[in-house]
Every structure is written in structure tokens, then in C-alpha cells.
Scaffold this motif. Structure first.
Motif, short mmCIF file in Angstrom:
data_model
loop_
_atom_site.label_atom_id
_atom_site.label_comp_id
_atom_site.label_asym_id
_atom_site.label_seq_id
_atom_site.Cartn_x
_atom_site.Cartn_y
_atom_site.Cartn_z
N CYS A 29 0.85 -1.19 0.00
CA CYS A 29 0.00 0.00 0.00
C CYS A 29 0.89 1.24 0.00
CB CYS A 29 -0.91 0.01 1.23
SG CYS A 29 -2.03 1.44 1.20
N LEU A 31 -0.13 4.22 0.89
CA LEU A 31 -0.56 5.15 1.95
C LEU A 31 -0.12 4.62 3.32
CD1 LEU A 31 -4.17 6.14 0.76
CD2 LEU A 31 -1.98 7.24 0.25
N ARG A 32 -0.20 5.50 4.29
CA ARG A 32 0.11 5.13 5.68
C ARG A 32 -0.94 5.79 6.58
NH1 ARG A 32 2.33 1.92 3.42
NH2 ARG A 32 4.54 1.32 3.39
N CYS A 33 -2.19 5.36 6.45
CA CYS A 33 -3.27 5.97 7.22
C CYS A 33 -2.99 5.81 8.71
CB CYS A 33 -4.60 5.33 6.86
SG CYS A 33 -4.96 5.44 5.10
N TYR A 35 -4.88 5.49 11.08
CA TYR A 35 -5.77 4.54 11.75
C TYR A 35 -5.69 3.14 11.15
CZ TYR A 35 -8.66 5.97 7.75
OH TYR A 35 -9.12 6.27 6.51
N CYS A 36 -4.80 2.91 10.22
CA CYS A 36 -4.79 1.63 9.48
C CYS A 36 -4.87 0.44 10.44
CB CYS A 36 -3.52 1.52 8.64
SG CYS A 36 -3.49 0.00 7.67
N THR A 41 -0.13 -5.40 5.94
CA THR A 41 -0.31 -5.51 4.48
C THR A 41 0.49 -4.44 3.74
OG1 THR A 41 -2.21 -3.99 4.38
CG2 THR A 41 -2.69 -6.33 4.79
N TRP A 42 1.23 -3.59 4.44
CA TRP A 42 1.85 -2.42 3.81
C TRP A 42 2.92 -2.76 2.77
CZ3 TRP A 42 2.78 1.04 8.75
CH2 TRP A 42 1.57 1.66 9.11
N GLY A 77 -6.84 -4.96 0.35
CA GLY A 77 -5.43 -5.02 0.71
C GLY A 77 -5.22 -4.45 2.10
N GLY A 78 -4.14 -3.71 2.19
CA GLY A 78 -3.31 -3.13 1.15
C GLY A 78 -4.11 -2.38 0.08
N LYS A 129 -10.94 9.15 2.33
CA LYS A 129 -10.43 9.28 3.71
C LYS A 129 -10.75 10.63 4.33
CE LYS A 129 -7.89 5.46 2.84
NZ LYS A 129 -8.08 4.20 3.54
S1 SF4 Z 1 -4.22 -0.54 3.87
FE1 SF4 Z 1 -5.93 0.94 3.71
S2 SF4 Z 1 -6.08 1.88 5.76
FE2 SF4 Z 1 -4.05 0.85 5.62
S3 SF4 Z 1 -2.63 2.45 4.94
FE3 SF4 Z 1 -3.37 1.41 3.10
S4 SF4 Z 1 -5.17 2.60 2.42
FE4 SF4 Z 1 -4.72 3.19 4.51
#
Ligand code: SF4
Length: 242
Positions: A29, A31-33, A35-36, A41-42, A77-78, A129
Motif C-alpha cells: 500500500c 498510503l500510511r493511514c 488509523y490503518c 499488508t503495507w 489489501g493493502g 479518507k
Molecule cells: S491498507 Fe488501507 S487503511 Fe491501511 S494504509 Fe493502506 S489505504 Fe490506509
């Protein structure tokens, strides 16, 4: 043969699209939300390599469950569009089997989904988001514009969408931003529903196991009244929110 990196798979009912679904979690992934709930799965490198045939064989094994009540297959995912060639082929093969297909994405890599991939996608679960570009950047590390552009493109192509909106007090509960998103969505013809998902901390143990900090560990979760207020804001624009 196209191969991909898979984190895991599961069966679910009611949350990842209609009916009972085979849910495939792809690794990686961008992104690094904050709240993930799935930090495991990153990274693509942590996934298990699989061919499209491997995945389809597994999907077929569970067909007696996913064939019931309008179920199907969901890729999540991810971020499944990080491996867009693999994702496209899995979706295409699922459609050849007559299965309903859903793609759960933040839309940030929407440009990697060509029209053929989207033609094989019955439903997009689009995670928006935030509707504030600055908040979006701080909350996820990524830009908002590609996601909104992807939403508009899905509408133009007539691809049905469920919007997912994670509600985090102090981050995504701003009335004006929610209203702006509701107005944006109300202008689209392809949005069937908006799921307001209260932020939770069920992923905290994964951060511990990975030895990385969970940024929102001490952050409050939303109460039922706040979630209802936000749902009402979407409903006020004629959207089906739950
Ligand atoms: S898996 Fe989803 S919630 Fe987690 S960082 Fe990636 S987009 Fe954001």
C-alpha cells in the motif's frame, strides 16, 4: 504467467460487497493511514507469491458459499491497484466464471486501473479518507485529488460504487468537510451507499507485533451519536448512509 503478492484471504458476509464473499487481501500500500488496521499488508515483500491460477483455484473451491445470495469476490489489501496487472487478470477470470466482482481501493492509484479492468469490476468500494486535501495528506500521507478524479471517472463509466468513510473524531468529523463530500457524492449517479465506519483499534496488536508505533493508540473512538450525525449529513443530500 502473472503473479502477485498476497497477504491472505477470508470469507465475509455483508461488509465487503453484497452477499458472502471470497475476500483476497493483496500486499502493498502506498498510503500510511494513521488509523490503518492492517499495517501487516503495507509491504509487498511480506506477501506470499501466487499465480492467478493459484488464486482462481482457491476461489473456485469456495464457490458454493460465494454463489449464494448474490455474493462474489472482493479484492482488497493493502491497495490492490498497486499490483494492477495481477488485479486485472484476477477480475477478468472471475467475470469469465460469472462471479460478481468488487474492488476495495483508496483510488489514489486509480490511474493504474484501465477501462478494461473497470469493465470487469461490478462494484468499487471506494475509501474516501477525507474531503479536506490538507487533512487527507496528514491522515494518509497521500493526495486527495486522484481519489476524487477516480470517483468522477467511475461515474462516467457507470461503475457502481459504495463509498467508505472512516470516522475519526478530530480528523474526519468536521461538519463542513463532511458536507462538502456529501455534495460531491450527491452529484454522482453511481453511488449506491455510503458506509460511515467508526474508527477502531482492533489493529493495535499488529503494530505491537511489528514493533512499530500505532499513531492513534490513545485517540478516542467516535460515539454512536457522532456516527449518526455524520450519517444524517449524508442522508440530507439524498444519499443512502449506514
Ligand atoms: S491498507 Fe488501507 S487503511 Fe491501511 S494504509 Fe493502506 S489505504 Fe490506509
Amino acid at each position: 504467467m502473472t503473479t502477485g503478492r498476497i497477504h491472505s484471504w477470508d470469507l465475509s458476509t455483508g461488509v465487503d460487497g453484497p452477499g458472502t464473499r471470497f475476500v483476497l487481501f493483496l500486499s502493498g500500500c502506498p498510503l500510511r493511514c494513521l488509523y490503518c488496521a492492517n499495517p501487516d499488508t503495507w509491504h509487498m515483500r511480506d506477501g506470499e507469491q501466487a499465480t492467478v491460477d493459484d488464486v482462481l483455484a482457491r476461489i473456485e473451491r469456495y464457490r458454493r458459499f460465494t454463489g449464494l445470495a448474490g455474493g462474489g469476490v472482493t479484492l482488497t489489501g493493502g491497495e490492490p491497484l498497486l499490483q494492477s496487472a495481477f488485479t486485472a487478470e484476477v477480475l477478468r477470470r472471475c467475470k469469465e466464471l460469472g462471479l460478481h466482482t468488487a474492488l476495495d481501493t483508496s483510488g489514489v492509484l486509480g490511474a493504474r486501473a484501465d477501462d478494461a479492468l473497470l469493465a470487469d469490476t461490478d462494484l468499487v468500494l471506494l475509501d474516501i479518507k477525507s474531503f479536506d486535501a490538507g487533512v487527507h495528506r496528514r491522515l494518509t500521507g497521500g493526495r486527495l485529488a486522484p481519489t476524487l478524479g477516480f470517483a468522477t471517472r467511475l461515474n462516467r463509466l457507470g461503475v457502481r460504487a459504495w463509498i467508505r468513510y472512516v470516522l475519526v473524531p478530530g480528523w474526519t468529523d468536521d461538519e463542513e468537510a463532511v458536507d462538502g463530500l456529501a455534495r460531491f457524492l450527491a452529484d454522482l449517479d453511481n453511488v449506491d451507499r455510503v458506509d460511515v465506519l467508526p474508527f477502531h483499534k482492533l489493529g493495535a496488536a499488529k503494530y505491537d507485533a511489528l514493533g512499530i508505533p500505532f499513531p492513534l493508540r490513545d485517540h478516542p473512538v467516535p460515539d454512536a451519536a457522532l456516527a449518526e450525525r455524520v450519517r444524517e449529513q449524508f442522508r440530507a443530500h439524498g444519499l443512502r448512509a449506514q
